[in-house]
Design a protein around this motif. Sequence first.
Motif, short mmCIF file in Angstrom:
data_model
loop_
_atom_site.label_atom_id
_atom_site.label_comp_id
_atom_site.label_asym_id
_atom_site.label_seq_id
_atom_site.Cartn_x
_atom_site.Cartn_y
_atom_site.Cartn_z
N GLU A 184 0.84 -1.19 0.00
CA GLU A 184 0.00 0.00 0.00
C GLU A 184 0.88 1.24 0.00
O GLU A 184 1.92 1.28 0.66
CB GLU A 184 -0.90 0.03 1.25
CG GLU A 184 -1.98 -1.05 1.27
CD GLU A 184 -3.14 -0.72 0.37
OE1 GLU A 184 -3.18 0.42 -0.16
OE2 GLU A 184 -4.00 -1.58 0.20
N GLY A 185 0.47 2.25 -0.74
CA GLY A 185 1.07 3.57 -0.61
C GLY A 185 2.40 3.77 -1.30
O GLY A 185 3.43 3.83 -0.65
N GLN A 206 4.79 0.26 -10.01
CA GLN A 206 3.46 0.74 -9.65
C GLN A 206 2.43 -0.39 -9.65
O GLN A 206 1.51 -0.41 -8.83
CB GLN A 206 3.02 1.83 -10.64
CG GLN A 206 1.64 2.41 -10.38
CD GLN A 206 1.26 3.45 -11.42
OE1 GLN A 206 2.04 3.78 -12.31
NE2 GLN A 206 0.05 3.96 -11.34
N PHE A 217 1.49 -2.25 -6.39
CA PHE A 217 0.86 -1.53 -5.28
C PHE A 217 -0.64 -1.39 -5.51
O PHE A 217 -1.10 -1.18 -6.64
CB PHE A 217 1.48 -0.14 -5.12
CG PHE A 217 2.86 -0.16 -4.51
CD1 PHE A 217 3.04 0.10 -3.17
CD2 PHE A 217 3.96 -0.47 -5.29
CE1 PHE A 217 4.30 0.07 -2.61
CE2 PHE A 217 5.23 -0.50 -4.74
CZ PHE A 217 5.40 -0.24 -3.39
N ASN A 218 -1.40 -1.46 -4.44
CA ASN A 218 -2.84 -1.27 -4.51
C ASN A 218 -3.20 0.22 -4.64
O ASN A 218 -4.26 0.55 -5.15
CB ASN A 218 -3.51 -1.85 -3.27
CG ASN A 218 -3.31 -3.35 -3.16
OD1 ASN A 218 -3.28 -4.04 -4.17
ND2 ASN A 218 -3.17 -3.85 -1.94
N ARG A 219 -2.32 1.06 -4.16
CA ARG A 219 -2.57 2.51 -4.21
C ARG A 219 -1.26 3.22 -4.53
O ARG A 219 -0.23 2.94 -3.91
CB ARG A 219 -3.13 2.99 -2.87
CG ARG A 219 -3.38 4.48 -2.77
CD ARG A 219 -4.10 4.81 -1.47
NE ARG A 219 -3.39 4.28 -0.31
CZ ARG A 219 -2.37 4.90 0.29
NH1 ARG A 219 -1.94 6.07 -0.17
NH2 ARG A 219 -1.80 4.36 1.35
N ALA A 220 -1.29 4.13 -5.52
CA ALA A 220 -0.05 4.80 -5.93
C ALA A 220 -0.35 6.22 -6.40
O ALA A 220 -1.37 6.49 -7.02
CB ALA A 220 0.64 4.02 -7.05
N VAL A 221 0.57 7.13 -6.07
CA VAL A 221 0.54 8.49 -6.59
C VAL A 221 1.82 8.67 -7.39
O VAL A 221 2.92 8.56 -6.86
CB VAL A 221 0.47 9.53 -5.45
CG1 VAL A 221 0.57 10.94 -6.02
CG2 VAL A 221 -0.81 9.37 -4.65
N LYS A 244 1.77 17.76 -3.39
CA LYS A 244 1.59 16.36 -3.00
C LYS A 244 2.38 16.01 -1.74
O LYS A 244 2.66 14.84 -1.48
CB LYS A 244 2.03 15.44 -4.15
CG LYS A 244 1.23 15.60 -5.43
CD LYS A 244 -0.22 15.15 -5.25
CE LYS A 244 -0.98 15.21 -6.56
NZ LYS A 244 -2.39 14.78 -6.39
N GLU A 254 0.74 13.36 0.46
CA GLU A 254 0.81 12.02 -0.12
C GLU A 254 2.20 11.44 0.02
O GLU A 254 2.37 10.25 0.31
CB GLU A 254 0.39 12.05 -1.59
CG GLU A 254 -1.10 12.27 -1.81
CD GLU A 254 -1.47 13.74 -1.81
OE1 GLU A 254 -0.65 14.58 -1.39
OE2 GLU A 254 -2.60 14.05 -2.25
N ALA A 303 3.16 8.08 2.30
CA ALA A 303 3.43 6.90 1.48
C ALA A 303 4.28 5.89 2.25
O ALA A 303 5.13 6.25 3.06
CB ALA A 303 4.15 7.31 0.20
#
Length: 314
Positions: free
Chosen positions: A188-189, A211, A214-218, A233, A236, A240
């Motif tokens: 995550e993150g 990327q 990962f379940n969540r990415a910025v 950001k 974020e 992370a």
Amino acid sequence: MELQQQIDDFIARKITPLDGKFRFGQGVEPITWEAIRQLPKTGEAIIQWYFTSEEIIAFIVTRDAEQPQVVRVGGLEALEQLATAYKDHYIQCCDNDNLEPWKEQLTPRLQRLGEILHLEEIISHLPKDCKGLILVPYRYLHLFPLHALPLGEDNYLIDAYSQGIRYVPSCQIWQISKQFDSGEGNLEGLFALQNPTGDLRNADMEVEIIQGAFNRAVVLPREQATKSALTEKAVELASARVAHFACHGYFNFDDPRTSGLVLADAEVSAVPPEVPPEVPPEVPRKSLISMCSPIPSVMAGRGIILYGNMGMRF
């Protein structure tokens, strides 16, 4: 009493949530042999180096070994001379803004390093079914890309191991880092800078592949990776679990704190900027910096993994 209260408050807010066993002034217990041999998986081996005043020692550890295998060689003076020449030539080429002469000498220097370390002798002690290596460098060895040590003609150390080669600064730090591992399939993150200047081969593919894990990415890709976007950001980035910077970087040997990252429109120094009050105090547990001139102090994460021309820095 006031100072002690401030220390206790700091520990309670910043350290206890990450390490509930931490106590101020606590001693650091050495890692046991039994704990060390449990670190590598089946089919993996640890190679850890150590220097005495006279010799270079390599310890080889596998999961089912009753004791480490030890390879002792001379050549410490030769290694010191090689490391000095390697580092000084790199700095000279950086000052001249031309790394080509240094790159031309990289292969023969790595060849010489393999001879000094008696690499082939070390490999002869590894199990025949070994598929992956964990390298624990010592002192000057952190400067070198050990995975690129030549093995015969057009073959390198990394080519001999299908599960790849990893680096750790020490077995004890590796053991501690495992306590914060979320485990495979539960990533995550991610926060990533993706090829801000658009001229890094494979950097786009690198970030896209990472990327996907990962379940969540910025991700700030290419021209979107600007100084203002990074500032916007900040929350974020701070929250992370992993920060991955696939970009150019620059390193100031005279004043390392002014080293930094090269974004699409600016260079960002490692000197801490003004942080907005809404940004949480936590930082990513791991920061991966994939660039030509790594910055040792760019991020104070749980663990720092640095890739670059000069190998691993810790």
